[in-house]
Design a protein around this motif. Structure first.
Motif, PDB file in Angstrom:
ATOM      1  N   HIS A  19     -64.242  69.562  47.448  1.00  0.00           N
ATOM      2  CA  HIS A  19     -63.633  68.350  46.897  1.00  0.00           C
ATOM      3  C   HIS A  19     -62.105  68.349  47.000  1.00  0.00           C
ATOM      4  O   HIS A  19     -61.459  67.467  46.432  1.00  0.00           O
ATOM      5  CB  HIS A  19     -64.056  68.162  45.439  1.00  0.00           C
ATOM      6  CG  HIS A  19     -65.489  67.778  45.296  1.00  0.00           C
ATOM      7  ND1 HIS A  19     -66.519  68.683  45.386  1.00  0.00           N
ATOM      8  CD2 HIS A  19     -66.070  66.577  45.095  1.00  0.00           C
ATOM      9  CE1 HIS A  19     -67.668  68.068  45.232  1.00  0.00           C
ATOM     10  NE2 HIS A  19     -67.432  66.785  45.052  1.00  0.00           N
ATOM     11  N   THR A  21     -59.933  69.982  45.501  1.00  0.00           N
ATOM     12  CA  THR A  21     -59.403  69.863  44.142  1.00  0.00           C
ATOM     13  C   THR A  21     -59.205  71.245  43.541  1.00  0.00           C
ATOM     14  O   THR A  21     -60.071  72.107  43.677  1.00  0.00           O
ATOM     15  CB  THR A  21     -60.373  69.043  43.261  1.00  0.00           C
ATOM     16  OG1 THR A  21     -60.608  67.781  43.888  1.00  0.00           O
ATOM     17  CG2 THR A  21     -59.813  68.826  41.875  1.00  0.00           C
ATOM     18  N   TYR A  32     -54.205  64.072  35.858  1.00  0.00           N
ATOM     19  CA  TYR A  32     -54.906  64.257  37.125  1.00  0.00           C
ATOM     20  C   TYR A  32     -54.050  63.627  38.215  1.00  0.00           C
ATOM     21  O   TYR A  32     -53.650  62.460  38.107  1.00  0.00           O
ATOM     22  CB  TYR A  32     -56.285  63.602  37.112  1.00  0.00           C
ATOM     23  CG  TYR A  32     -56.937  63.633  38.468  1.00  0.00           C
ATOM     24  CD1 TYR A  32     -57.480  64.819  38.967  1.00  0.00           C
ATOM     25  CD2 TYR A  32     -56.970  62.502  39.266  1.00  0.00           C
ATOM     26  CE1 TYR A  32     -58.047  64.862  40.230  1.00  0.00           C
ATOM     27  CE2 TYR A  32     -57.538  62.533  40.529  1.00  0.00           C
ATOM     28  CZ  TYR A  32     -58.076  63.720  41.003  1.00  0.00           C
ATOM     29  OH  TYR A  32     -58.639  63.759  42.257  1.00  0.00           O
ATOM     30  N   PRO A  34     -54.007  62.866  42.271  1.00  0.00           N
ATOM     31  CA  PRO A  34     -54.681  62.917  43.575  1.00  0.00           C
ATOM     32  C   PRO A  34     -53.720  63.457  44.636  1.00  0.00           C
ATOM     33  O   PRO A  34     -52.495  63.444  44.449  1.00  0.00           O
ATOM     34  CB  PRO A  34     -55.051  61.459  43.837  1.00  0.00           C
ATOM     35  CG  PRO A  34     -54.116  60.659  43.012  1.00  0.00           C
ATOM     36  CD  PRO A  34     -53.741  61.506  41.828  1.00  0.00           C
ATOM     37  N   HIS A  42     -55.951  67.581  45.500  1.00  0.00           N
ATOM     38  CA  HIS A  42     -56.005  66.943  44.182  1.00  0.00           C
ATOM     39  C   HIS A  42     -55.787  68.026  43.124  1.00  0.00           C
ATOM     40  O   HIS A  42     -56.176  69.175  43.312  1.00  0.00           O
ATOM     41  CB  HIS A  42     -57.359  66.277  43.950  1.00  0.00           C
ATOM     42  CG  HIS A  42     -57.798  65.381  45.064  1.00  0.00           C
ATOM     43  ND1 HIS A  42     -57.086  64.281  45.473  1.00  0.00           N
ATOM     44  CD2 HIS A  42     -58.883  65.436  45.866  1.00  0.00           C
ATOM     45  CE1 HIS A  42     -57.724  63.681  46.464  1.00  0.00           C
ATOM     46  NE2 HIS A  42     -58.815  64.377  46.730  1.00  0.00           N
ATOM     47  N   TRP A  61     -62.569  65.098  34.954  1.00  0.00           N
ATOM     48  CA  TRP A  61     -62.757  65.110  36.398  1.00  0.00           C
ATOM     49  C   TRP A  61     -64.239  65.015  36.753  1.00  0.00           C
ATOM     50  O   TRP A  61     -64.626  64.315  37.688  1.00  0.00           O
ATOM     51  CB  TRP A  61     -62.143  66.388  36.986  1.00  0.00           C
ATOM     52  CG  TRP A  61     -62.229  66.445  38.480  1.00  0.00           C
ATOM     53  CD1 TRP A  61     -61.416  65.816  39.384  1.00  0.00           C
ATOM     54  CD2 TRP A  61     -63.194  67.166  39.246  1.00  0.00           C
ATOM     55  NE1 TRP A  61     -61.820  66.109  40.667  1.00  0.00           N
ATOM     56  CE2 TRP A  61     -62.913  66.939  40.607  1.00  0.00           C
ATOM     57  CE3 TRP A  61     -64.271  67.987  38.917  1.00  0.00           C
ATOM     58  CZ2 TRP A  61     -63.660  67.496  41.643  1.00  0.00           C
ATOM     59  CZ3 TRP A  61     -65.014  68.541  39.942  1.00  0.00           C
ATOM     60  CH2 TRP A  61     -64.709  68.299  41.274  1.00  0.00           C
ATOM     61  N   ARG A  69     -61.311  59.267  41.426  1.00  0.00           N
ATOM     62  CA  ARG A  69     -60.617  60.510  41.743  1.00  0.00           C
ATOM     63  C   ARG A  69     -59.526  60.319  42.795  1.00  0.00           C
ATOM     64  O   ARG A  69     -58.822  61.262  43.129  1.00  0.00           O
ATOM     65  CB  ARG A  69     -61.619  61.588  42.168  1.00  0.00           C
ATOM     66  CG  ARG A  69     -62.519  62.043  41.007  1.00  0.00           C
ATOM     67  CD  ARG A  69     -63.288  63.312  41.296  1.00  0.00           C
ATOM     68  NE  ARG A  69     -63.939  63.370  42.572  1.00  0.00           N
ATOM     69  CZ  ARG A  69     -65.177  62.922  42.825  1.00  0.00           C
ATOM     70  NH1 ARG A  69     -65.898  62.364  41.863  1.00  0.00           N
ATOM     71  NH2 ARG A  69     -65.690  63.049  44.032  1.00  0.00           N
ATOM     72  N   TYR A  74     -57.054  58.961  37.027  1.00  0.00           N
ATOM     73  CA  TYR A  74     -58.300  58.236  37.284  1.00  0.00           C
ATOM     74  C   TYR A  74     -58.151  56.732  37.063  1.00  0.00           C
ATOM     75  O   TYR A  74     -59.137  56.007  37.018  1.00  0.00           O
ATOM     76  CB  TYR A  74     -59.455  58.785  36.428  1.00  0.00           C
ATOM     77  CG  TYR A  74     -59.521  60.286  36.433  1.00  0.00           C
ATOM     78  CD1 TYR A  74     -59.933  60.978  37.569  1.00  0.00           C
ATOM     79  CD2 TYR A  74     -59.136  61.018  35.316  1.00  0.00           C
ATOM     80  CE1 TYR A  74     -59.960  62.368  37.582  1.00  0.00           C
ATOM     81  CE2 TYR A  74     -59.159  62.403  35.328  1.00  0.00           C
ATOM     82  CZ  TYR A  74     -59.571  63.072  36.460  1.00  0.00           C
ATOM     83  OH  TYR A  74     -59.583  64.437  36.467  1.00  0.00           O
TER      84      TYR A  74
END
Length: 184
Positions: A19, A21, A32, A34, A42, A61, A69, A74
């Protein structure tokens, strides 16, 4: 027993490649972020190196879908500490599922969980009522199942911390004051 470096390694092992992330220790408020021109991955940024903060931000998340995401925080509304009664009710409404998932993550990691109404300087509401709604959401998730990413992380935490898998309803309990049991 609960080292933030372990949690970061577990999360990153599960999601850095699949992902793009990573879990990141922040200095201030959690957020969060990106991937962008300055960072190719991310980031789930948690506050001050606190294990509980990391679990909470991971839960957000895990709730967020693919499109969410791609947005900073978000794309959700956030009203900081100091909320009035209506704002606090809205906050609690959107926090039920993330906090239910956080509770599951905590159980899988063998870590104590406490709900957070996150409004120390605002109008107070019944924390026990909120905890009951979070508990009911946990029970629904245990019965209906978690999404794929959540289950993946729950299994990884359970394997690392050697806790019971699959999670059982009996692992989730809280002490509601006797005088409030009939109210909530």
């Amino acid at each position: 027993m609960h080292q933030i470096s372990d949690l970061k390694n577990i999360f990153d092992t599960q999601f850095a490649d699949s992902h793009n992330t990573r879990l990141v220790k922040g200095d201030d408020e959690p957020i969060y972020l990106p991937a962008n021109d300055t960072c190719s991955h991310h980031q789930v940024v948690f506050a001050h190196g606190f294990y509980a903060s990391a679990l909470h931000e991971i839960a957000h998340w895990l709730v967020a879908g693919d499109a969410r995401r791609l947005l900073e925080d978000y794309g959700y509304w956030y009203c900081p500490d100091g909320r009035d009664k209506a704002q606090q009710a809205e906050f609690e409404k959107v926090e039920i599922k993330p906090q239910a998932i956080e509770w599951a993550l905590s159980v899988a990691a063998g870590f104590d969980f406490n709900v957070s109404v996150d409004n120390l300087n605002g109008e107070q509401t019944c924390r026990f009522s909120f905890q009951n709604r979070v508990y009911q959401q946990v029970m629904m998730l245990l019965e209906g199942g978690f999404n794929k990413r959540t289950e993946q992380l729950l299994k990884a935490l359970s394997a690392f911390y050697k806790t019971t898998w699959p999670l059982q309803k009996e692992q989730f309990s809280w002490d509601c004051p006797q005088e409030l049991e009939d109210v909530i």
